[in-house]
Design a protein around this motif. Structure first.
Motif, PDB file in Angstrom:
ATOM      1  N   VAL A 454       0.850  -1.195   0.000  1.00 30.05           N
ATOM      2  CA  VAL A 454       0.000   0.000   0.000  1.00 30.05           C
ATOM      3  C   VAL A 454       0.887   1.247   0.000  1.00 30.05           C
ATOM      4  CG1 VAL A 454      -1.961  -1.114   1.133  1.00 30.05           C
ATOM      5  CG2 VAL A 454      -0.158  -0.074   2.534  1.00 30.05           C
ATOM      6  N   PRO A 455       0.342   2.396  -0.430  1.00 31.67           N
ATOM      7  CA  PRO A 455       1.157   3.622  -0.477  1.00 31.67           C
ATOM      8  C   PRO A 455       1.624   4.107   0.886  1.00 31.67           C
ATOM      9  CG  PRO A 455      -0.858   3.865  -1.791  1.00 31.67           C
ATOM     10  CD  PRO A 455      -0.996   2.593  -1.020  1.00 31.67           C
ATOM     11  N   ASN A 456       0.904   3.745   1.961  1.00 30.72           N
ATOM     12  CA  ASN A 456       1.285   4.181   3.302  1.00 30.72           C
ATOM     13  C   ASN A 456       2.513   3.397   3.774  1.00 30.72           C
ATOM     14  OD1 ASN A 456       1.470   4.976   5.956  1.00 30.72           O
ATOM     15  ND2 ASN A 456      -0.521   4.149   6.592  1.00 30.72           N
ATOM     16  N   HIS A 457       3.632   4.096   3.969  1.00 34.22           N
ATOM     17  CA  HIS A 457       4.858   3.463   4.469  1.00 34.22           C
ATOM     18  C   HIS A 457       5.278   4.085   5.811  1.00 34.22           C
ATOM     19  CE1 HIS A 457       5.920   2.619  -0.050  1.00 34.22           C
ATOM     20  NE2 HIS A 457       4.949   1.846   0.399  1.00 34.22           N
ATOM     21  N   SER A 458       4.316   4.585   6.546  1.00 32.25           N
ATOM     22  CA  SER A 458       4.614   5.339   7.768  1.00 32.25           C
ATOM     23  C   SER A 458       5.058   4.426   8.902  1.00 32.25           C
ATOM     24  CB  SER A 458       3.355   6.089   8.210  1.00 32.25           C
ATOM     25  OG  SER A 458       2.378   5.150   8.656  1.00 32.25           O
ATOM     26  N   ALA A 459       5.472   5.058   9.990  1.00 26.64           N
ATOM     27  CA  ALA A 459       5.844   4.297  11.190  1.00 26.64           C
ATOM     28  C   ALA A 459       4.657   3.464  11.682  1.00 26.64           C
ATOM     29  CB  ALA A 459       6.321   5.246  12.288  1.00 26.64           C
ATOM     30  N   MET A 460       3.454   4.029  11.587  1.00 30.76           N
ATOM     31  CA  MET A 460       2.261   3.318  12.056  1.00 30.76           C
ATOM     32  C   MET A 460       2.065   2.018  11.282  1.00 30.76           C
ATOM     33  SD  MET A 460      -1.119   2.603  11.094  1.00 30.76           S
ATOM     34  CE  MET A 460      -1.726   3.906  10.034  1.00 30.76           C
ATOM     35  N   ILE A 461       2.269   2.043   9.961  1.00 30.88           N
ATOM     36  CA  ILE A 461       2.041   0.827   9.180  1.00 30.88           C
ATOM     37  C   ILE A 461       3.113  -0.210   9.499  1.00 30.88           C
ATOM     38  CG2 ILE A 461       3.274   1.159   6.984  1.00 30.88           C
ATOM     39  CD1 ILE A 461      -0.454   0.384   7.182  1.00 30.88           C
ATOM     40  N   HIS A 462       4.326   0.241   9.837  1.00 34.65           N
ATOM     41  CA  HIS A 462       5.331  -0.692  10.358  1.00 34.65           C
ATOM     42  C   HIS A 462       4.820  -1.360  11.633  1.00 34.65           C
ATOM     43  CE1 HIS A 462       9.045  -0.222   7.968  1.00 34.65           C
ATOM     44  NE2 HIS A 462       8.601   0.993   7.720  1.00 34.65           N
ATOM     45  N   ASP A 463       4.284  -0.544  12.534  1.00 34.99           N
ATOM     46  CA  ASP A 463       3.841  -1.066  13.829  1.00 34.99           C
ATOM     47  C   ASP A 463       2.784  -2.151  13.661  1.00 34.99           C
ATOM     48  OD1 ASP A 463       5.476   0.927  14.763  1.00 34.99           O
ATOM     49  OD2 ASP A 463       3.857   2.227  15.466  1.00 34.99           O
ATOM     50  N   VAL A 464       1.783  -1.894  12.800  1.00 36.69           N
ATOM     51  CA  VAL A 464       0.652  -2.818  12.738  1.00 36.69           C
ATOM     52  C   VAL A 464       0.934  -4.036  11.870  1.00 36.69           C
ATOM     53  CG1 VAL A 464      -1.039  -1.012  13.195  1.00 36.69           C
ATOM     54  CG2 VAL A 464      -0.516  -1.614  10.828  1.00 36.69           C
ATOM     55  N   THR A 465       2.049  -4.029  11.117  1.00 34.97           N
ATOM     56  CA  THR A 465       2.352  -5.201  10.289  1.00 34.97           C
ATOM     57  C   THR A 465       3.574  -5.976  10.760  1.00 34.97           C
ATOM     58  OG1 THR A 465       3.682  -3.846   8.773  1.00 34.97           O
ATOM     59  CG2 THR A 465       1.354  -4.158   8.216  1.00 34.97           C
ATOM     60  N   GLU A 466       4.287  -5.440  11.746  1.00 35.03           N
ATOM     61  CA  GLU A 466       5.548  -6.084  12.153  1.00 35.03           C
ATOM     62  C   GLU A 466       5.311  -7.467  12.738  1.00 35.03           C
ATOM     63  OE1 GLU A 466       9.337  -6.347  11.933  1.00 35.03           O
ATOM     64  OE2 GLU A 466       8.608  -4.299  11.722  1.00 35.03           O
ATOM     65  N   GLN A 467       4.424  -7.536  13.749  1.00 33.49           N
ATOM     66  CA  GLN A 467       4.208  -8.812  14.440  1.00 33.49           C
ATOM     67  C   GLN A 467       2.736  -9.183  14.550  1.00 33.49           C
ATOM     68  OE1 GLN A 467       6.321  -7.584  17.968  1.00 33.49           O
ATOM     69  NE2 GLN A 467       8.032  -8.923  17.509  1.00 33.49           N
ATOM     70  N   VAL A 468       1.863  -8.175  14.694  1.00 29.10           N
ATOM     71  CA  VAL A 468       0.474  -8.487  15.028  1.00 29.10           C
ATOM     72  C   VAL A 468      -0.397  -8.740  13.816  1.00 29.10           C
ATOM     73  CG1 VAL A 468       0.518  -7.251  17.207  1.00 29.10           C
ATOM     74  CG2 VAL A 468      -0.109  -6.032  15.129  1.00 29.10           C
ATOM     75  N   GLY A 469       0.127  -8.584  12.599  1.00 25.45           N
ATOM     76  CA  GLY A 469      -0.707  -8.916  11.451  1.00 25.45           C
ATOM     77  C   GLY A 469      -0.642  -7.887  10.358  1.00 25.45           C
ATOM     78  N   GLY A 470      -1.791  -7.641   9.760  1.00 25.30           N
ATOM     79  CA  GLY A 470      -1.806  -6.758   8.609  1.00 25.30           C
ATOM     80  C   GLY A 470      -1.113  -7.388   7.414  1.00 25.30           C
ATOM     81  N   SER A 471      -1.294  -8.716   7.268  1.00 27.83           N
ATOM     82  CA  SER A 471      -0.552  -9.433   6.227  1.00 27.83           C
ATOM     83  C   SER A 471      -0.924  -8.989   4.822  1.00 27.83           C
ATOM     84  CB  SER A 471      -0.740 -10.945   6.376  1.00 27.83           C
ATOM     85  OG  SER A 471      -2.110 -11.295   6.247  1.00 27.83           O
ATOM     86  N   ILE A 472      -2.133  -8.402   4.625  1.00 27.33           N
ATOM     87  CA  ILE A 472      -2.467  -7.931   3.282  1.00 27.33           C
ATOM     88  C   ILE A 472      -1.791  -6.606   2.966  1.00 27.33           C
ATOM     89  CG2 ILE A 472      -4.708  -9.098   3.310  1.00 27.33           C
ATOM     90  CD1 ILE A 472      -5.982  -6.260   3.463  1.00 27.33           C
ATOM     91  N   LEU A 473      -1.204  -5.968   3.994  1.00 26.44           N
ATOM     92  CA  LEU A 473      -0.567  -4.672   3.803  1.00 26.44           C
ATOM     93  C   LEU A 473       0.940  -4.800   3.584  1.00 26.44           C
ATOM     94  CD1 LEU A 473      -2.381  -2.845   6.751  1.00 26.44           C
ATOM     95  CD2 LEU A 473      -3.106  -2.958   4.353  1.00 26.44           C
ATOM     96  N   ARG A 474       1.482  -5.980   3.865  1.00 24.81           N
ATOM     97  CA  ARG A 474       2.936  -6.177   3.804  1.00 24.81           C
ATOM     98  C   ARG A 474       3.191  -7.626   3.388  1.00 24.81           C
ATOM     99  NH1 ARG A 474       6.602  -4.581   9.015  1.00 24.81           N
ATOM    100  NH2 ARG A 474       8.674  -4.960   8.171  1.00 24.81           N
ATOM    101  N   TYR A 475       3.833  -7.805   2.251  1.00 25.16           N
ATOM    102  CA  TYR A 475       4.041  -9.144   1.693  1.00 25.16           C
ATOM    103  C   TYR A 475       5.337  -9.739   2.231  1.00 25.16           C
ATOM    104  CZ  TYR A 475       4.585 -12.819  -1.849  1.00 25.16           C
ATOM    105  OH  TYR A 475       4.746 -14.013  -2.496  1.00 25.16           O
ATOM    106  N   LYS A 476       5.215 -10.930   2.821  1.00 25.42           N
ATOM    107  CA  LYS A 476       6.376 -11.585   3.426  1.00 25.42           C
ATOM    108  C   LYS A 476       6.757 -12.869   2.702  1.00 25.42           C
ATOM    109  CE  LYS A 476       5.180  -9.587   7.908  1.00 25.42           C
ATOM    110  NZ  LYS A 476       4.831  -9.782   9.328  1.00 25.42           N
ATOM    111  N   GLY A 477       5.969 -13.256   1.690  1.00 27.81           N
ATOM    112  CA  GLY A 477       6.267 -14.476   0.942  1.00 27.81           C
ATOM    113  C   GLY A 477       5.032 -15.324   0.758  1.00 27.81           C
ATOM    114  N   ALA A 478       5.190 -16.415   0.001  1.00 29.82           N
ATOM    115  CA  ALA A 478       4.064 -17.311  -0.281  1.00 29.82           C
ATOM    116  C   ALA A 478       3.870 -18.261   0.882  1.00 29.82           C
ATOM    117  CB  ALA A 478       4.329 -18.105  -1.558  1.00 29.82           C
ATOM    118  N   ASN A 479       2.618 -18.346   1.384  1.00 32.56           N
ATOM    119  CA  ASN A 479       2.389 -19.199   2.545  1.00 32.56           C
ATOM    120  C   ASN A 479       1.343 -20.263   2.249  1.00 32.56           C
ATOM    121  OD1 ASN A 479      -0.369 -18.415   4.154  1.00 32.56           O
ATOM    122  ND2 ASN A 479       0.409 -16.660   2.995  1.00 32.56           N
ATOM    123  N   GLY A 480       1.361 -21.303   3.089  1.00 33.89           N
ATOM    124  CA  GLY A 480       0.378 -22.376   3.016  1.00 33.89           C
ATOM    125  C   GLY A 480       0.204 -22.971   4.397  1.00 33.89           C
ATOM    126  N   ARG A 481      -0.859 -23.753   4.572  1.00 31.55           N
ATOM    127  CA  ARG A 481      -1.100 -24.371   5.883  1.00 31.55           C
ATOM    128  C   ARG A 481      -1.919 -25.635   5.710  1.00 31.55           C
ATOM    129  NH1 ARG A 481      -5.164 -20.333   9.070  1.00 31.55           N
ATOM    130  NH2 ARG A 481      -3.441 -18.905   8.768  1.00 31.55           N
TER     131      ARG A 481
END
Length: 582
Positions: A454-481
């Motif tokens: 997403v266009p928002n690259h602020s400190a806040m978007i770091h906070d909400v995607t670092e550990q607690v989620g927001g996986s649609i806002l930050r791509y970390k790789g292809a996953n499966g379960r």
């Protein structure tokens, strides 16, 4: 299916609050919004006169009345109409919740008129280009009658009735389309499968296509965080609403209830422009599944490299969609049919993504499914099968509760298509395993690479995607379960590249049993430059977090030790779609 299998709960009437927009009041009647009209300060003025027919009653085949808003260009010309089908409220465009979503992802509210539903086409743009927009409150929502359902064949029948009603209105040309993201995409699979005679084209822009596999019980695990949010924060109305959480608890296996929530893809024959991404942990699998299975001969796929909301409202993409609709709804000979059937993206996660790569199919020609074997001794992935059997293990409650393997690429390598993990696994001290798999890209120094979508690259978007989620806002790789007791493959649907599980039986592990399993991963488009690495992680917990910030995280049902066999007669491997240089 029998109505009795569904479980309902009371809804609650629409009431003022975050989801309540300026046009949410029940005010039947017709008015003209003059060019320059601005519904509220943050939004852009409309460029042309627009006729608003508000809260028009439409009676469905079973006698239920729903209410719709129609925005259409002023004048006597008959125009095609685009339907935006969702339960979030037809006057929601100016609500605090929609403005908040735009703020979260970094979109400016002034790109919109405020007349659009959430995730839907903007009447200001489309009316200026000779289209009407229909925003319905669907069955059971707001002032519409009946009891609401969640992603179900019922919605397809209801929308069929609306389409056929719209087509014969005196302002309509008889051509109807559908467009929108997320819920509005899902509704299109169900509606198109009913084959309304006047439905001329669809534009599903990312959405689940199997409620069991994508939403409520992905991998056989009852991970219902978003299902609960959808149930509790939507479908406000005067009747009952379907209780998807109670259904997931009562029916944990695939059966009639869940089958009724899978569109009949073989009945979808209408021209379709489908938009997907690799990174939406809710929508990716479902969008690609629907694209693969739908029977439409005229179907296009575009795989972008961002998140669906910025992509949907991007000016160039709106113009691209209009070329598609102009061709099929207005009969314009604009060359749309020359558009490549597939346009895909390749992510490099370092600022050099390649977008709009043309192809005739997905995966594109020249992709070879290539096995990379896990080597427990060196913790590497290798094209050669290790001769020595070396199991690796981790404590499912320990730290780390995972194991990983890497491969370094000596030359530029392109992965595009469907990866899968083929593993031999054992549970020690338990009769089941919840397994999570992630394929990551590492740079030449071994650092994991990620990318904001997403266009928002602020400190806040770091906070909400670092550990607690927001996986649609930050791509970390292809996953499966996969829950291992649900490992049975559906022979009718599974292919060598895409394992498809039946989820209709539970096969617990016996003590000492080593089970052979396949886990489907989300499709990828990944670029590796010389010296960069790929890392496969196998874990006892979700590695990417919930899909939106603040959503409850799923707690896996794990205990004891997980053992992964490598080499020898039980050689686990990761299968990757490698594009061979032409």
């Amino acid at each position: 299916m029998s109505h009795s299998e569904k479980i309902y709960m009371p809804s609650r009437p629409l009431e003022p609050g975050d989801r309540y927009g300026i046009l949410s009041n029940f005010e039947p009647g017709t008015r003209t919004l003059p060019a320059g009209f601005q519904i509220a300060p943050p939004f852009r003025p409309i460029p042309v006169d627009i006729v608003l027919e508000k809260d028009v009653a439409v009676t469905l085949r079973d006698g239920v009345t729903i209410y719709v808003d129609v925005f259409r260009p002023a004048g006597s010309e008959k125009v095609p109409v685009i339907v935006a089908w969702s339960p979030y409220g037809k006057g929601q465009g100016t609500s605090a919740s929609v403005m908040g979503v735009f703020g979260l992802v970094g979109l400016d509210n002034k790109i919109m008129s405020g007349l659009a539903k959430f995730e839907a086409p903007d009447p200001a743009y489309w009316c200026a280009h000779g289209y009407a927009i229909c925003n319905p409150d669907i069955r059971g929502v707001a002032h519409s009658e009946g009891d609401s359902v969640l992603w179900d064949c019922q919605e397809g029948r209801d929308c069929f009735d609306l389409i056929e009603w719209l087509a014969v209105q005196d302002w309509c040309s008889g051509k109807v389309a559908m467009s929108g993201t997320s819920y509005l995409a899902v509704a299109q699979w169900f509606t198109a499968a009913e084959q309304p005679p006047h439905l001329a084209a669809i534009n599903p822009w990312e959405g689940v296509s199997d409620v069991y596999r994508d939403l409520a019980l992905r991998g056989g695990m009852p991970d219902t965080g978003f299902a609960r949010q959808l149930r509790d924060n939507s479908f406000w109305g005067n009747g009952l609403k379907e209780d998807i959480i109670a259904e997931a608890e009562r029916y944990p296996l695939m059966g009639e209830l869940w089958e009724n929530k899978i569109p009949r893809f073989d009945q979808i024959t209408v021209p379709a422009y489908v938009v997907a991404s690799y990174s939406n942990t809710l929508h990716t699998a479902g969008t690609f599944r629907a694209w693969r299975r739908m029977a439409s001969e005229e179907k296009w796929l575009r795989v972008h490299n961002t998140q669906e909301w910025p992509d949907y409202y991007d000016e160039a993409n709106v113009e691209d969609l209009r070329r598609f609709f102009d061709h099929y709804l207005r009969g314009e000979a604009n060359g749309w049919e020359q558009t490549p059937r597939v346009r895909y993206s390749l992510l490099d996660l370092e600022g050099g993504d390649r977008v709009n790569q043309p192809a005739g199919e997905f995966p594109p020609k020249g992709v070879v499914s290539t096995k990379y074997y896990l080597d427990g001794r060196s913790r590497t992935l290798s094209p050669e099968q290790p001769s020595a059997a070396v199991p690796v293990a981790y404590d499912s409650q320990g730290n780390p509760n995972l194991v990983s393997f890497t491969v370094r690429f000596d030359e530029e390598t392109v992965l595009v298509g469907y990866p899968k993990a083929h593993l031999w696994v054992e549970a020690r001290g338990s009769d089941d395993m919840d397994l999570f798999v992630l394929v990551q890209k590492l740079d030449v120094h071994g650092t994991p690479l990620q990318e904001f979508t997403v266009p928002n690259h602020s400190a806040m978007i770091h906070d909400v995607t670092e550990q607690v989620g927001g996986s649609i806002l930050r791509y970390k790789g292809a996953n499966g379960r996969l829950r291992v007791s649900m490992r049975h493959l559906d022979e009718a649907l599974a292919t060598d590249d895409i394992p498809d599980h039946s989820f209709d039986r539970v096969e617990k592990l016996q003590s000492g049993e080593v089970a052979e399993i396949e886990i489907d991963l989300f499709p990828v488009g990944l670029l590796f430059y010389p010296g960069e690495q790929l890392r496969l992680v196998i874990s006892a917990q979700n590695l990417v977090g919930p899909w939106m910030p603040g959503m409850p995280e799923y707690t896996p049902q794990n205990s004891g030790q997980h053992v992964i066999s490598t080499g020898g007669d039980q050689a686990s491997y990761l299968q990757l779609p490698v594009k061979v240089a032409e």
